[in-house]
Design a protein around this motif. Structure first.
Motif, PDB file in Angstrom:
ATOM      1  N   LYS A 133       0.699  -0.939   0.343  1.00 48.65           N
ATOM      2  CA  LYS A 133      -0.173  -0.060   0.386  1.00 48.65           C
ATOM      3  C   LYS A 133       0.849   1.119   0.193  1.00 48.65           C
ATOM      4  N   GLU A 134       2.219   1.296   0.493  1.00 43.03           N
ATOM      5  CA  GLU A 134       3.038   1.974   0.726  1.00 43.03           C
ATOM      6  C   GLU A 134       3.444   2.641  -0.232  1.00 43.03           C
ATOM      7  N   GLU A 135       3.703   1.450  -1.299  1.00 43.68           N
ATOM      8  CA  GLU A 135       4.573   1.822  -2.118  1.00 43.68           C
ATOM      9  C   GLU A 135       3.872   2.098  -3.190  1.00 43.68           C
ATOM     10  N   GLN A 136       2.509   2.466  -3.731  1.00 42.11           N
ATOM     11  CA  GLN A 136       1.548   2.597  -4.998  1.00 42.11           C
ATOM     12  C   GLN A 136       1.657   3.295  -5.621  1.00 42.11           C
ATOM     13  N   GLY A 137       2.214   5.585  -4.964  1.00 42.39           N
ATOM     14  CA  GLY A 137       2.486   5.572  -5.861  1.00 42.39           C
ATOM     15  C   GLY A 137       3.620   5.891  -6.686  1.00 42.39           C
ATOM     16  N   ARG A 138       4.576   5.339  -6.198  1.00 43.49           N
ATOM     17  CA  ARG A 138       6.145   5.250  -6.751  1.00 43.49           C
ATOM     18  C   ARG A 138       5.682   4.222  -7.828  1.00 43.49           C
ATOM     19  N   TRP A 176     -16.254   3.208  -6.632  1.00 43.68           N
ATOM     20  CA  TRP A 176     -16.851   4.325  -7.644  1.00 43.68           C
ATOM     21  C   TRP A 176     -16.829   5.746  -7.643  1.00 43.68           C
ATOM     22  N   LEU A 177     -16.249   6.107  -6.163  1.00 41.62           N
ATOM     23  CA  LEU A 177     -16.074   7.278  -5.787  1.00 41.62           C
ATOM     24  C   LEU A 177     -13.804   7.609  -6.945  1.00 41.62           C
ATOM     25  N   ALA A 178     -13.494   6.161  -6.184  1.00 42.74           N
ATOM     26  CA  ALA A 178     -11.835   6.656  -6.493  1.00 42.74           C
ATOM     27  C   ALA A 178     -12.088   6.777  -8.248  1.00 42.74           C
ATOM     28  N   PHE A 215       2.857  12.884   1.215  1.00 41.35           N
ATOM     29  CA  PHE A 215       1.022  13.336   1.882  1.00 41.35           C
ATOM     30  C   PHE A 215       1.165  11.726   2.507  1.00 41.35           C
ATOM     31  N   HIS A 216       1.999  10.535   1.771  1.00 40.45           N
ATOM     32  CA  HIS A 216       1.411   9.185   2.182  1.00 40.45           C
ATOM     33  C   HIS A 216       0.253   8.724   2.180  1.00 40.45           C
ATOM     34  N   SER A 217      -0.204   9.422   0.764  1.00 44.63           N
ATOM     35  CA  SER A 217      -0.935   8.564   0.819  1.00 44.63           C
ATOM     36  C   SER A 217      -1.879   9.624  -0.932  1.00 44.63           C
ATOM     37  N   PRO A 218      -1.960   8.588  -1.643  1.00 45.43           N
ATOM     38  CA  PRO A 218      -2.192   9.341  -3.407  1.00 45.43           C
ATOM     39  C   PRO A 218      -3.786   9.140  -3.137  1.00 45.43           C
ATOM     40  N   LEU A 219      -4.323   9.328  -2.666  1.00 44.89           N
ATOM     41  CA  LEU A 219      -5.566  10.058  -2.494  1.00 44.89           C
ATOM     42  C   LEU A 219      -5.453  11.396  -1.869  1.00 44.89           C
ATOM     43  N   VAL A 271      -0.650   8.975 -10.867  1.00 40.65           N
ATOM     44  CA  VAL A 271      -0.902   8.675  -9.792  1.00 40.65           C
ATOM     45  C   VAL A 271      -2.340   8.221  -9.268  1.00 40.65           C
ATOM     46  N   PHE A 272      -3.363   8.300 -10.482  1.00 37.95           N
ATOM     47  CA  PHE A 272      -4.721   8.071 -10.381  1.00 37.95           C
ATOM     48  C   PHE A 272      -5.172   6.353 -10.082  1.00 37.95           C
ATOM     49  N   PHE A 273      -4.477   5.745 -10.428  1.00 35.09           N
ATOM     50  CA  PHE A 273      -5.170   4.322 -10.056  1.00 35.09           C
ATOM     51  C   PHE A 273      -5.046   4.333  -9.221  1.00 35.09           C
ATOM     52  N   ALA A 274      -3.864   5.032  -8.095  1.00 34.31           N
ATOM     53  CA  ALA A 274      -3.154   4.098  -7.139  1.00 34.31           C
ATOM     54  C   ALA A 274      -4.292   4.228  -5.992  1.00 34.31           C
ATOM     55  N   PRO A 275      -5.349   4.733  -5.845  1.00 34.95           N
ATOM     56  CA  PRO A 275      -6.226   4.933  -5.341  1.00 34.95           C
ATOM     57  C   PRO A 275      -7.403   3.720  -4.020  1.00 34.95           C
TER      58      PRO A 275
END
Length: 416
Positions: A133-138, A227-229, A288-292, A339-343
């Motif tokens: 989860k912590e690596e999704q943005g990268r 759906w929101l993502a 931000f420690h969060s793509p969202l 990164v818009f798929f990372a959330p």
């Protein structure tokens, strides 16, 4: 320690080849970027006919994402990824014969089937499952940046082949064959490199693999967070489609010289992609420690940035200042696009449903391609000068504002 290092190396090697495939597979469906004039002069296609190929492509793409929700979780990426690449290569081999208009649009429908329905959601799923989860943005940032680099290298190679074979009809056919061979080669390599770790595992109580997949699809469809993502992706892409119109804006309002139009287009599409990927990934994971949460912040910056941009004295500003301002806004959007798929990991969509959730994200997220260009084009055709462009820019700001609201709602839901 050695085992951890080996796993880390294997992960990044796999990601590297996923990037190579993701940057290669769409070159054939983007042949107009290099061969538009030869397609008219030597293939005999009109502007309308060339455009209709992409219309058929979009239709198959949109309808096909429904089937991707089944395919991506039912079959292993070890088979689907190579199948997508080799299927696209076969379509390319047919295109190299320069078929009639009917054959051309059928080939583009095939490119959409293999490239979008079979390949793309599975690629996104594979990237997601490579890391925590912590690596999704990268991971997704690296994917986007790497695809930008591959875009430049492969497209430049095709242009070189085109010139080597004397340009014209022979050069165009050689360029298409070049794309075909590269795509097929990557497909074969992918089969031997990608592992087979995502097959459906059944217990004795399970009726069938199909039943398990359809259960996962139903779960994803009923999940509001997913759906929101997907809507967050939708609003990023709605704004992204507007970046195309910075080129005519600079030409019409700033008098951008023709010699700079091509250079600006390369920077706008390839340069920003290569920069936006790692920047978006770093900010998402390390700051931000969060793509969202990063996407929410970037939406707000985009709204403020665009409203300030509209107020600038464009008709009296220096052209280089205008280019800098548009590229600055574009950079914000490209960090989001990276990164818009990372959330999808962050919102809690189960990894066993990774294919279905990514397919739903593609279905909803890429819908702006069906109306965005038409909407912005209609406005510019009916409102001349700075007035028309400002209307386009206000709509882009509105999409970013709606994205901020959607992302904020989703952050609140996750927190609760």
């Amino acid at each position: 320690m050695k085992k951890t290092t080996a796993l880390f190396a294997n992960k990044w090697v796999q990601l590297g080849f996923l990037v190579l495939g993701g940057g290669t597979i769409y070159k054939l469906s983007s042949i107009k970027d290099v061969f538009y004039v030869p397609m008219q002069q030597d293939w005999g296609l009109t502007n309308t006919e060339i455009g209709l190929g992409f219309t058929y492509y979009a239709i198959v793409q949109t309808i096909g994402y429904f089937f991707s929700m089944y395919l991506a979780d039912r079959f292993s990426k070890k088979y689907l990824l190579p199948a997508g690449l080799i299927g696209v290569a076969l379509c390319g081999a047919y295109l190299a014969t320069l078929p009639s208009f009917l054959g051309y649009v059928c080939a583009f429908a095939g490119l959409a089937l293999f490239g979008e329905v079979v390949y793309w959601p599975v690629l996104l799923k594979a990237v997601r499952l490579l890391g925590t989860k912590e690596e999704q943005g990268r991971l997704f940032g690296f994917l986007e940046a790497g695809r930008g680099i591959v875009d430049v290298i492969v497209a430049s190679g095709a242009l070189g082949v085109f010139v080597l074979f004397g340009e014209g009809k022979a050069g165009m056919q050689a360029g298409i064959i070049y794309y075909t061979i590269v795509t097929a080669a990557v497909g074969i390599i992918t089969y031997f490199l990608v592992d087979n770790d995502d097959q459906i595992v059944l217990s004795e109580q399970d009726q069938s693999a199909d039943a398990k997949v359809f259960s996962g699809i139903l779960h994803v469809i009923k999940d509001l967070n997913t759906w929101l993502a997907a809507l967050v992706i939708f609003f990023v892409y709605s704004t992204y489609t507007g970046l195309t119109y910075f080129i005519p804006f600079l030409k019409d309002i700033y008098g951008l010289p023709v010699a700079l139009v091509g250079a600006y287009g390369i920077i706008n599409q390839y340069g920003l992609k290569m920069v936006g990927g790692p920047v978006g990934g770093f900010l998402s994971d390390k700051v931000f420690h969060s793509p969202l949460k990063y996407l929410r912040f970037a939406f707000l910056v985009a709204v403020i940035g665009m409203l300030l941009f509209i107020q600038l004295p464009h008709e009296s500003m220096n052209v280089y200042l205008g280019m800098t301002a548009t590229l600055g806004f574009g950079a914000i959007i490209f960090t989001q696009r990276a990164v818009f798929f990372a959330p999808m990991e962050e919102v809690g969509a189960g990894r066993e449903y990774a294919g279905s959730s990514m397919a739903l994200g593609c279905l909803i997220g890429y819908m702006p391609s069906m109306f965005g260009y038409t909407l912005y084009g209609y406005i510019l055709d009916n409102y001349s000068g700075i007035s028309g462009y400002n209307k386009v820019f206000y709509i882009m700001a509105l999409f970013s504002l709606l994205g901020f609201v959607c992302a904020s709602w989703l952050v609140k839901r996750i927190k609760n």
